[in-house]
Design a protein around this motif. Structure first.
Motif, PDB file in Angstrom:
ATOM      1  N   PRO A 297       0.793  -1.234   0.000  1.00 57.11           N
ATOM      2  CA  PRO A 297       0.000   0.000   0.000  1.00 57.11           C
ATOM      3  C   PRO A 297       0.824   1.282   0.000  1.00 57.11           C
ATOM      4  CG  PRO A 297       0.027  -0.938   2.199  1.00 57.11           C
ATOM      5  CD  PRO A 297       0.741  -1.920   1.308  1.00 57.11           C
ATOM      6  N   VAL A 298       2.156   1.169   0.010  1.00 56.31           N
ATOM      7  CA  VAL A 298       2.994   2.372  -0.039  1.00 56.31           C
ATOM      8  C   VAL A 298       2.955   2.932  -1.461  1.00 56.31           C
ATOM      9  CG1 VAL A 298       5.304   3.332   0.256  1.00 56.31           C
ATOM     10  CG2 VAL A 298       4.479   1.543   1.813  1.00 56.31           C
ATOM     11  N   GLU A 299       2.497   4.172  -1.598  1.00 57.70           N
ATOM     12  CA  GLU A 299       2.237   4.770  -2.909  1.00 57.70           C
ATOM     13  C   GLU A 299       3.357   5.737  -3.290  1.00 57.70           C
ATOM     14  OE1 GLU A 299      -1.697   6.888  -4.973  1.00 57.70           O
ATOM     15  OE2 GLU A 299      -1.454   6.806  -2.800  1.00 57.70           O
ATOM     16  N   VAL A 300       3.813   5.636  -4.528  1.00 58.94           N
ATOM     17  CA  VAL A 300       4.821   6.571  -5.043  1.00 58.94           C
ATOM     18  C   VAL A 300       4.390   7.027  -6.433  1.00 58.94           C
ATOM     19  CG1 VAL A 300       6.726   5.534  -3.759  1.00 58.94           C
ATOM     20  CG2 VAL A 300       6.247   4.757  -6.089  1.00 58.94           C
ATOM     21  N   THR A 301       4.850   8.211  -6.828  1.00 56.48           N
ATOM     22  CA  THR A 301       4.578   8.632  -8.199  1.00 56.48           C
ATOM     23  C   THR A 301       5.562   7.944  -9.139  1.00 56.48           C
ATOM     24  OG1 THR A 301       6.090  10.527  -8.232  1.00 56.48           O
ATOM     25  CG2 THR A 301       3.856  10.906  -7.350  1.00 56.48           C
ATOM     26  N   VAL A 302       5.181   7.853 -10.404  1.00 61.93           N
ATOM     27  CA  VAL A 302       6.051   7.248 -11.403  1.00 61.93           C
ATOM     28  C   VAL A 302       7.344   8.059 -11.527  1.00 61.93           C
ATOM     29  CG1 VAL A 302       6.258   6.704 -13.862  1.00 61.93           C
ATOM     30  CG2 VAL A 302       4.135   6.184 -12.637  1.00 61.93           C
ATOM     31  N   LEU A 303       7.243   9.373 -11.413  1.00 62.40           N
ATOM     32  CA  LEU A 303       8.448  10.214 -11.484  1.00 62.40           C
ATOM     33  C   LEU A 303       9.376   9.928 -10.307  1.00 62.40           C
ATOM     34  CD1 LEU A 303      10.093  12.442 -12.795  1.00 62.40           C
ATOM     35  CD2 LEU A 303       8.677  14.131 -11.575  1.00 62.40           C
ATOM     36  N   GLU A 304       8.828   9.773  -9.103  1.00 65.27           N
ATOM     37  CA  GLU A 304       9.657   9.438  -7.933  1.00 65.27           C
ATOM     38  C   GLU A 304      10.351   8.099  -8.133  1.00 65.27           C
ATOM     39  OE1 GLU A 304       7.100  11.684  -4.389  1.00 65.27           O
ATOM     40  OE2 GLU A 304       6.617   9.618  -4.964  1.00 65.27           O
ATOM     41  N   LEU A 305       9.657   7.139  -8.707  1.00 69.72           N
ATOM     42  CA  LEU A 305      10.266   5.836  -8.984  1.00 69.72           C
ATOM     43  C   LEU A 305      11.445   5.985  -9.932  1.00 69.72           C
ATOM     44  CD1 LEU A 305      10.179   2.681  -8.877  1.00 69.72           C
ATOM     45  CD2 LEU A 305       8.718   2.812 -10.913  1.00 69.72           C
ATOM     46  N   ALA A 306      11.259   6.741 -11.002  1.00 68.63           N
ATOM     47  CA  ALA A 306      12.336   6.951 -11.969  1.00 68.63           C
ATOM     48  C   ALA A 306      13.536   7.617 -11.306  1.00 68.63           C
ATOM     49  CB  ALA A 306      11.833   7.796 -13.138  1.00 68.63           C
ATOM     50  N   GLN A 307      13.294   8.609 -10.488  1.00 67.77           N
ATOM     51  CA  GLN A 307      14.384   9.321  -9.811  1.00 67.77           C
ATOM     52  C   GLN A 307      15.142   8.402  -8.858  1.00 67.77           C
ATOM     53  OE1 GLN A 307      11.909  12.414  -8.185  1.00 67.77           O
ATOM     54  NE2 GLN A 307      12.398  13.873  -9.829  1.00 67.77           N
ATOM     55  N   GLU A 308      14.422   7.550  -8.143  1.00 68.70           N
ATOM     56  CA  GLU A 308      15.061   6.618  -7.215  1.00 68.70           C
ATOM     57  C   GLU A 308      15.935   5.612  -7.965  1.00 68.70           C
ATOM     58  OE1 GLU A 308      15.659   4.765  -3.314  1.00 68.70           O
ATOM     59  OE2 GLU A 308      15.416   6.763  -4.177  1.00 68.70           O
ATOM     60  N   ILE A 309      15.466   5.147  -9.104  1.00 64.17           N
ATOM     61  CA  ILE A 309      16.242   4.178  -9.887  1.00 64.17           C
ATOM     62  C   ILE A 309      17.501   4.821 -10.456  1.00 64.17           C
ATOM     63  CG2 ILE A 309      16.189   2.864 -12.058  1.00 64.17           C
ATOM     64  CD1 ILE A 309      13.303   2.048 -11.264  1.00 64.17           C
ATOM     65  N   VAL A 310      17.417   6.060 -10.884  1.00 62.92           N
ATOM     66  CA  VAL A 310      18.615   6.768 -11.342  1.00 62.92           C
ATOM     67  C   VAL A 310      19.633   6.857 -10.210  1.00 62.92           C
ATOM     68  CG1 VAL A 310      19.516   9.020 -12.083  1.00 62.92           C
ATOM     69  CG2 VAL A 310      17.475   8.069 -13.181  1.00 62.92           C
ATOM     70  N   ARG A 311      19.161   7.156  -8.990  1.00 60.42           N
ATOM     71  CA  ARG A 311      20.065   7.244  -7.834  1.00 60.42           C
ATOM     72  C   ARG A 311      20.707   5.893  -7.523  1.00 60.42           C
ATOM     73  NH1 ARG A 311      16.148  10.994  -5.815  1.00 60.42           N
ATOM     74  NH2 ARG A 311      14.966   9.292  -4.866  1.00 60.42           N
ATOM     75  N   LEU A 312      19.899   4.839  -7.475  1.00 63.21           N
ATOM     76  CA  LEU A 312      20.407   3.530  -7.073  1.00 63.21           C
ATOM     77  C   LEU A 312      21.365   2.931  -8.105  1.00 63.21           C
ATOM     78  CD1 LEU A 312      17.201   1.882  -5.545  1.00 63.21           C
ATOM     79  CD2 LEU A 312      19.211   2.699  -4.322  1.00 63.21           C
TER      80      LEU A 312
END
Length: 336
Positions: free
Chosen positions: A251-266
């Protein structure tokens, strides 16, 4: 015999997993073998791959059978997990008629097999049955907002019809059924060309390509790690009375943009994020209400997004390296 959460304890069963060589199916087969069961994985390899279960072939309790579920099948088993279906828009829109038939006929044939052998069946349904929801988060009581004539209808309506078949077989006493409504799931063994947001972003980042975000990226999703999903499916299958539908997801909700940004960081990638028009019928919000799963199954996702993404990145990095090595070998063979 079951434990407090309805999971089987001390009983070895023979279990059929349709779509068993797919992403989720392979993890389910792996877990069932680890729990001491015999497992038959049925797959036509249209989206799954024998490579996903190659490590399981060493077990004398595992069988991989190539078969298309639109054709009837028969295996004497105690449990059937019906997972056979392409699961991403990029995959299921390639041949929408086949997608519909895989979901509808696949469910019918799985139910017929369950009826013949007195097996219990779990139908892997999807959050897509809610369509582009007007209720947020989505509880199981919400009937959805789905277009029966849209480009996603082959999958959405195919899964909705499959749910109807399961419930009719169950109400008629022909086969004991369970329905899991699965929300976005990710993890190791996602295919390079899977077409879903997590794998797309990771592959693009690892290749140094632009990450493609559709729309503004403000649309939200909830991502469940595959091990958590498998646990939920097992608990629902072995619950003595709960039929469902039951939402399974994080149930933890994230925006698609936040997901993309996190993947770039990781990934440590230098990739840019670019924006493209939103596809037709793409839902704006998607988050499961999991109160029912918590209450009846004791289900609670354990793996945090960052932890799960790291494991998925490692898996896709290895897959990309393997694909690159395979291409080099083919080029060398052609040049020789």
């Amino acid at each position: 015999m079951g434990d407090a959460n309805g999971r089987t304890v001390g009983r070895s069963m023979r279990i059929l997993v349709t779509g068993g060589a797919g992403f989720v199916g392979s993890h389910l087969c792996e877990r069932l073998l680890a729990d001491g069961h015999e497992v038959i994985a049925l797959d036509d390899f249209s989206t799954g791959s024998p490579a996903n279960v190659a490590h399981l072939m060493r077990s004398s309790r595992f069988w991989l059978v190539e078969h298309d579920v639109t054709v009837p099948f028969d295996h004497e088993v105690d449990r059937i997990y019906n997972l056979a279906s392409p699961a991403s828009p990029a995959r299921y829109q390639v041949d929408p008629v086949r997608t519909t038939m895989t979901n509808v006929l696949g469910a019918l044939h799985a139910l017929a097999c369950a009826e013949r052998h007195g097996a219990r069946l779990l139908q892997a349904s999807t959050s897509e049955v809610y369509g582009d929801p007007e209720v947020h988060p989505q509880p199981e009581t919400y009937l959805g907002r789905v277009s029966p004539v849209g480009v996603r209808a082959c999958y959405d309506e195919g899964k909705r019809c499959a749910e109807s078949l399961v419930m009719d077989f169950h109400r008629q006493g022909r086969a004991s059924g369970r329905i899991a409504r699965i929300f976005n799931t990710y993890g190791p063994r996602m295919a390079i060309d899977d077409g879903r947001a997590v794998s797309n972003f990771i592959v693009q980042a690892l290749r140094g390509e632009d990450l493609t975000v559709y729309g503004s990226g403000s649309q939200t999703r909830s991502f469940c790690y595959v091990d958590d999903l498998v646990e939920g499916c097992l608990r629902l299958m072995e619950h003595p009375v709960e039929v469902g539908p039951v939402n399974l997801g994080n149930p933890v909700e994230v925006t698609v943009l936040e997901l993309a940004q996190e993947i770039v960081r990781l990934t440590g990638s230098a990739s840019r994020i670019v924006f493209r028009p939103l596809p037709e019928d793409d839902p704006r919000q998607r988050r499961p209400a999991i109160d029912l799963a918590r209450r009846t199954l004791g289900f609670e996702p354990r793996v945090a997004l960052r932890q799960g993404l790291y494991a998925t990145i490692q898996s896709l990095r290895a897959a990309l390296a393997g694909a690159g090595e395979g291409a080099r070998r083919r080029e060398a063979a052609l040049a020789s």
